[in-house]
Design a protein around this motif. Structure first.
Motif, short mmCIF file in Angstrom:
data_model
loop_
_atom_site.label_atom_id
_atom_site.label_comp_id
_atom_site.label_asym_id
_atom_site.label_seq_id
_atom_site.Cartn_x
_atom_site.Cartn_y
_atom_site.Cartn_z
N GLY A 29 0.79 -1.23 0.00
CA GLY A 29 0.00 0.00 0.00
C GLY A 29 0.82 1.28 0.00
O GLY A 29 0.30 2.35 0.30
N SER A 31 2.19 3.22 -2.42
CA SER A 31 1.76 4.27 -3.35
C SER A 31 0.41 4.85 -2.95
O SER A 31 0.18 6.07 -3.07
CB SER A 31 1.69 3.73 -4.78
OG SER A 31 2.97 3.30 -5.20
N THR A 32 -0.48 4.03 -2.46
CA THR A 32 -1.79 4.52 -2.00
C THR A 32 -1.61 5.47 -0.84
O THR A 32 -2.26 6.52 -0.77
CB THR A 32 -2.69 3.33 -1.61
OG1 THR A 32 -2.80 2.45 -2.73
CG2 THR A 32 -4.07 3.80 -1.19
N ASN A 35 -0.20 8.74 -2.10
CA ASN A 35 -1.24 9.50 -2.79
C ASN A 35 -2.20 10.16 -1.80
O ASN A 35 -2.71 11.25 -2.06
CB ASN A 35 -2.02 8.60 -3.75
CG ASN A 35 -1.27 8.37 -5.04
OD1 ASN A 35 -0.15 8.84 -5.23
ND2 ASN A 35 -1.86 7.62 -5.94
N LYS A 36 -2.46 9.52 -0.67
CA LYS A 36 -3.32 10.15 0.36
C LYS A 36 -2.64 11.37 0.98
O LYS A 36 -3.31 12.29 1.44
CB LYS A 36 -3.64 9.14 1.48
CG LYS A 36 -4.61 8.08 1.08
CD LYS A 36 -6.00 8.63 0.90
CE LYS A 36 -6.96 7.51 0.56
NZ LYS A 36 -8.26 7.95 0.12
N ASP A 43 -7.28 11.17 -5.02
CA ASP A 43 -8.24 10.21 -5.57
C ASP A 43 -7.77 9.57 -6.88
O ASP A 43 -8.58 9.02 -7.62
CB ASP A 43 -9.60 10.89 -5.78
CG ASP A 43 -10.23 11.27 -4.45
OD1 ASP A 43 -10.11 10.49 -3.50
OD2 ASP A 43 -10.84 12.36 -4.37
N PRO A 45 -6.12 6.73 -9.25
CA PRO A 45 -5.91 5.28 -9.15
C PRO A 45 -4.41 4.97 -9.06
O PRO A 45 -3.58 5.73 -9.53
CB PRO A 45 -6.51 4.75 -10.47
CG PRO A 45 -6.60 5.92 -11.37
CD PRO A 45 -6.66 7.15 -10.52
N VAL A 46 -4.10 3.84 -8.44
CA VAL A 46 -2.71 3.48 -8.19
C VAL A 46 -2.34 2.23 -8.97
O VAL A 46 -3.05 1.23 -8.92
CB VAL A 46 -2.48 3.24 -6.68
CG1 VAL A 46 -1.07 2.78 -6.41
CG2 VAL A 46 -2.79 4.49 -5.89
N ASN A 127 -0.40 -1.41 7.61
CA ASN A 127 -1.50 -1.11 6.70
C ASN A 127 -2.51 -2.27 6.62
O ASN A 127 -2.23 -3.37 7.00
CB ASN A 127 -0.94 -0.80 5.31
CG ASN A 127 -1.95 -0.11 4.44
OD1 ASN A 127 -2.85 0.57 4.92
ND2 ASN A 127 -1.82 -0.28 3.14
N ALA A 161 -4.98 2.47 4.24
CA ALA A 161 -4.60 3.41 3.18
C ALA A 161 -5.78 3.84 2.32
O ALA A 161 -5.82 4.98 1.86
CB ALA A 161 -3.51 2.80 2.30
N LEU A 162 -6.73 2.95 2.10
CA LEU A 162 -7.86 3.30 1.23
C LEU A 162 -8.71 4.41 1.84
O LEU A 162 -9.18 5.29 1.13
CB LEU A 162 -8.71 2.07 0.94
CG LEU A 162 -8.00 0.99 0.11
CD1 LEU A 162 -8.90 -0.23 -0.05
CD2 LEU A 162 -7.56 1.53 -1.24
#
Length: 184
Positions: A29, A31-32, A35-36, A43, A45-46, A127, A161-162
């Motif tokens: 996780g 990259s997610t 990105n957060k 938002d 996509p990864v 994560n 992470a999501l």
């Protein structure tokens, strides 16, 4: 950083710049999470990272350059190329991947043994804590032998992470640790 630069940073005229590496096994996780943290990519996509990518953004009054490292076995040798002049480390663990927990531990300790990161604070993000089969942060601390790191500044934070849960708390801790390290 010179005295004048420190003064400008303290007064707020200039942002402190730090270099951080984000690593861990593939599919954890990383990259997610990055990105957060990056307001421009919250938002997006990864896709799996091939090699590495570089993200720059401001967080907690700090200008961060984060190197998002691929966690695939064939790319892990590249991690140590980024250790020089590193201000912080983010190591991401997939809390549901008990099959590769010992591999993650070995990779973590390979990083910690490197001479270039002896005093570098490390944030470990546990994560996927939202999933039913996630290993608890307490059990991860034991499995990763983190209590043996008593001479090093570290923190383990549970994340999802999501949803972004826990990420801000972890980055706040890392930011504070980096500022403290750079100021001395």
């Amino acid at each position: 950083m010179g005295l004048l630069d420190k003064l400008f940073v303290a007064v707020g005229f200039k942002k402190r710049k730090v270099k951080i590496i984000c690593c861990g096994l593939d599919n954890s996780g990383k990259s997610t999470i990055i990105n957060k943290l990056n307001p421009k990519k919250i938002d997006k996509p990864v896709d799996p990272t091939v090699g590495f990518s570089v993200e720059e953004f401001e967080k907690n009054q700090i200008q961060m350059t984060v190197f998002d490292m691929s966690g695939q076995g064939r790319y892990r040798y590249m991690w140590e190329c980024f250790y020089q002049k590193l201000d912080g480390i983010i190591f991401v663990i997939d809390s549901t991947d008990d099959q590769r927990l010992c591999v993650a531990r070995d990779e973590l300790y390979a990083i910690l043994r490197h001479k270039d990161v002896e005093s570098t604070p490390i944030l470990i993000l546990a994560n996927k804590q939202d999933l039913d089969n996630a290993i608890s942060p307490a059990d991860l601390t034991t499995a990763l032998h983190l209590y043996a790191l008593n001479a090093r500044e570290w923190n383990l934070v549970a994340t999802d992470a999501l949803k972004g849960t826990g990420i801000e708390d972890g980055i706040r801790w890392l930011s504070d640790s980096v500022v403290k390290k750079v100021s001395t």
